[in-house]
Design a protein around this motif. Structure first.
Motif, PDB file in Angstrom:
ATOM      1  N   THR A  16      24.347  70.524  74.458  1.00 10.19           N
ATOM      2  CA  THR A  16      25.070  70.175  73.240  1.00 10.19           C
ATOM      3  C   THR A  16      26.517  70.588  73.429  1.00 10.19           C
ATOM      4  OG1 THR A  16      23.094  70.592  71.905  1.00 10.19           O
ATOM      5  CG2 THR A  16      25.190  70.464  70.741  1.00 10.19           C
ATOM      6  N   ALA A  17      27.449  69.680  73.165  1.00  4.34           N
ATOM      7  CA  ALA A  17      28.871  69.959  73.370  1.00  4.34           C
ATOM      8  C   ALA A  17      29.617  69.877  72.042  1.00  4.34           C
ATOM      9  CB  ALA A  17      29.472  68.978  74.370  1.00  4.34           C
ATOM     10  N   ASP A  18      30.630  70.706  71.903  1.00  3.67           N
ATOM     11  CA  ASP A  18      31.443  70.755  70.694  1.00  3.67           C
ATOM     12  C   ASP A  18      32.905  70.611  71.094  1.00  3.67           C
ATOM     13  OD1 ASP A  18      32.952  71.447  68.480  1.00  3.67           O
ATOM     14  OD2 ASP A  18      31.734  73.171  67.929  1.00  3.67           O
ATOM     15  N   GLY A  19      33.438  69.418  70.835  1.00  3.29           N
ATOM     16  CA  GLY A  19      34.858  69.187  71.070  1.00  3.29           C
ATOM     17  C   GLY A  19      35.636  69.118  69.782  1.00  3.29           C
ATOM     18  N   GLY A  20      34.916  69.086  68.662  1.00  2.21           N
ATOM     19  CA  GLY A  20      35.571  69.060  67.360  1.00  2.21           C
ATOM     20  C   GLY A  20      36.425  67.842  67.113  1.00  2.21           C
ATOM     21  N   GLY A  21      36.251  66.803  67.924  1.00  2.00           N
ATOM     22  CA  GLY A  21      37.087  65.626  67.776  1.00  2.00           C
ATOM     23  C   GLY A  21      38.469  65.810  68.371  1.00  2.00           C
ATOM     24  N   VAL A  22      38.720  67.021  68.902  1.00  3.18           N
ATOM     25  CA  VAL A  22      40.036  67.320  69.470  1.00  3.18           C
ATOM     26  C   VAL A  22      40.094  66.921  70.931  1.00  3.18           C
ATOM     27  CG1 VAL A  22      41.737  69.133  69.883  1.00  3.18           C
ATOM     28  CG2 VAL A  22      40.282  69.230  67.850  1.00  3.18           C
ATOM     29  N   VAL A  23      39.000  67.152  71.646  1.00  2.73           N
ATOM     30  CA  VAL A  23      38.927  66.767  73.048  1.00  2.73           C
ATOM     31  C   VAL A  23      37.689  65.906  73.250  1.00  2.73           C
ATOM     32  CG1 VAL A  23      40.121  68.829  73.861  1.00  2.73           C
ATOM     33  CG2 VAL A  23      37.646  68.852  73.655  1.00  2.73           C
ATOM     34  N   ASP A  24      37.681  65.170  74.358  1.00  3.26           N
ATOM     35  CA  ASP A  24      36.545  64.318  74.669  1.00  3.26           C
ATOM     36  C   ASP A  24      35.328  65.180  74.984  1.00  3.26           C
ATOM     37  OD1 ASP A  24      35.062  62.030  75.298  1.00  3.26           O
ATOM     38  OD2 ASP A  24      35.590  62.194  77.420  1.00  3.26           O
ATOM     39  N   ALA A  25      34.224  64.924  74.309  1.00  4.05           N
ATOM     40  CA  ALA A  25      32.986  65.673  74.548  1.00  4.05           C
ATOM     41  C   ALA A  25      31.826  64.820  74.090  1.00  4.05           C
ATOM     42  CB  ALA A  25      32.996  67.005  73.794  1.00  4.05           C
ATOM     43  N   LEU A  26      30.629  65.173  74.525  1.00  2.00           N
ATOM     44  CA  LEU A  26      29.431  64.474  74.063  1.00  2.00           C
ATOM     45  C   LEU A  26      29.350  64.542  72.547  1.00  2.00           C
ATOM     46  CD1 LEU A  26      26.783  65.887  76.587  1.00  2.00           C
ATOM     47  CD2 LEU A  26      27.582  63.509  76.482  1.00  2.00           C
ATOM     48  N   LEU A  27      29.125  63.402  71.916  1.00  4.11           N
ATOM     49  CA  LEU A  27      29.014  63.396  70.462  1.00  4.11           C
ATOM     50  C   LEU A  27      27.588  63.663  69.995  1.00  4.11           C
ATOM     51  CD1 LEU A  27      31.350  60.405  69.518  1.00  4.11           C
ATOM     52  CD2 LEU A  27      31.849  62.867  69.491  1.00  4.11           C
ATOM     53  N   VAL A  28      26.625  63.429  70.876  1.00  5.45           N
ATOM     54  CA  VAL A  28      25.227  63.728  70.568  1.00  5.45           C
ATOM     55  C   VAL A  28      24.646  64.501  71.746  1.00  5.45           C
ATOM     56  CG1 VAL A  28      24.902  61.723  69.070  1.00  5.45           C
ATOM     57  CG2 VAL A  28      24.448  61.517  71.521  1.00  5.45           C
ATOM     58  N   PRO A  29      23.653  65.351  71.506  1.00  5.44           N
ATOM     59  CA  PRO A  29      23.054  66.118  72.605  1.00  5.44           C
ATOM     60  C   PRO A  29      22.466  65.213  73.678  1.00  5.44           C
ATOM     61  CG  PRO A  29      22.421  67.042  70.492  1.00  5.44           C
ATOM     62  CD  PRO A  29      23.099  65.735  70.198  1.00  5.44           C
ATOM     63  N   LEU A  30      22.523  65.679  74.919  1.00 11.61           N
ATOM     64  CA  LEU A  30      21.950  64.967  76.056  1.00 11.61           C
ATOM     65  C   LEU A  30      20.662  65.690  76.440  1.00 11.61           C
ATOM     66  CD1 LEU A  30      22.574  62.682  78.130  1.00 11.61           C
ATOM     67  CD2 LEU A  30      23.601  64.447  79.574  1.00 11.61           C
ATOM     68  N   GLU A  31      19.561  64.933  76.603  1.00 13.89           N
ATOM     69  CA  GLU A  31      18.253  65.546  76.834  1.00 13.89           C
ATOM     70  C   GLU A  31      17.626  65.073  78.142  1.00 13.89           C
ATOM     71  OE1 GLU A  31      15.771  64.798  73.491  1.00 13.89           O
ATOM     72  OE2 GLU A  31      17.096  65.793  72.056  1.00 13.89           O
ATOM     73  N   GLY A  32      16.794  65.964  78.728  1.00 18.10           N
ATOM     74  CA  GLY A  32      16.070  65.629  79.951  1.00 18.10           C
ATOM     75  C   GLY A  32      16.741  66.211  81.175  1.00 18.10           C
TER      76      GLY A  32
END
Length: 310
Positions: free
Chosen positions: A221-237
């Protein structure tokens, strides 16, 4: 899992010692309730502002200043938790609690910084704070005040505005959530070894090694806060996560991975030219990584930031 008050540092006016010495305890409480260092410090400031807004005679009439300060801080946090849910629904991407460095590792170097007043133990691990985020505001306040800070349910009731019996039920419900989601943690040295293996496999772009280190159902799970590019939804597997990580390290030229303590647990940070761009916390179960939380929002990285040297 309890937090005890710590004495304030340096000489203090005896007439103010009962008030000033509570600052560390209030910061510890507010951070665990809110998951935000900045908001915790605001709560502490507001709590003291309300104390000094009273007349001297009213302050002198308070039998236990520490209990008064805790009650006010708890109520402020309870109100903030109610509004935080709405704010976080509008937050861009996933919201992750603000990560804290170890006292010996943080880089801003100011003794007055609130990060230096938060006791790092299992009650601030990222996994624990994420479980707290799943609770209702009343559950979270009742559980943290009683189970972590050892306040009686009668004291909790004054803050939450419910009966002691109702607060007991709230804490019991919260306790079940914690137990269900958090298996017994491995010793720190073993966790550090898993994180180190992950770092080395990631730097090498070794997908097979990464898959072996990750739990089959691992999530990032990534948190960029909309400030930087990051995953918007968790990546699984595990396989998908391993391939994503290998591709990411290939694109992130100049990024240096360093082992650091994150919220009291072994973690990693990514730096570019000496500036921390990402902080990663891990949940490790049976010597495999079950969850990775990656904080990239610059607003949450202030205690980790260091200006590059010329």
């Amino acid at each position: 899992m309890t937090i005890q008050s710590e004495p304030a540092e340096g000489p203090i006016d005896p007439g103010l010692s009962a008030i000033v010495s509570e600052r560390r305890q209030l910061t510890n409480l507010a951070y665990r309730l809110l998951g935000s260092l900045a908001e915790a410090e605001d709560v502490v400031q507001e709590t003291y502002a309300r104390w000094y807004a009273m007349s001297p005679s009213r302050r002198e009439a308070v039998e236990s200043p520490g209990a008064w300060l805790t009650k006010v801080a708890g109520r402020i946090c309870l109100d903030l938790l109610g509004s935080a849910r709405a704010r976080r629904e509008r937050y861009v991407g996933a919201w992750i609690p603000e990560p804290l460095p170890d006292r010996a590792e943080w880089v801003t170097g100011q003794a007055a910084d609130p990060a230096d007043r938060v006791t790092l133990d299992e009650s601030v691990s990222m996994a624990f704070l994420v479980v707290l985020e799943s609770m209702t505001p009343a559950e979270r306040v009742a559980f943290v005040l009683h189970d972590v800070f050892c306040h009686s349910f009668a004291e909790v009731a004054e803050i939450v505005g419910r009966t002691p019996g109702a607060c007991r039920q709230l804490a019991s419900s919260a306790r079940r959530r914690v137990r269900a989601s958090r298996p017994a943690a491995a010793p720190t040295a073993r966790q550090a070894g898993v994180v180190r293996d992950f770092k080395q496999a990631w730097e090498a772009g070794d997908i097979d090694a990464l898959i072996g280190i990750l739990d089959p159902g691992a999530t990032v799970t990534a948190d960029g806060g909309g400030v930087v590019d990051a995953l918007l939804v968790p990546l699984e597997g595990a396989e998908e996560l391993a391939r994503y990580a290998a591709a990411l390290i290939g694109k992130a030229g100049g990024l240096t991975l360093l082992e650091r303590t994150v919220n009291g647990q072994p973690g990693l940070i990514g730096q570019r030219d000496g500036v921390t761009e990402v902080v990663m916390a891990f949940d490790i179960v049976d010597d495999r990584i079950r969850h990775i939380w990656a904080v990239r929002n610059p607003e949450k990285l202030h205690p980790w930031r260091e200006e590059p040297q010329p």
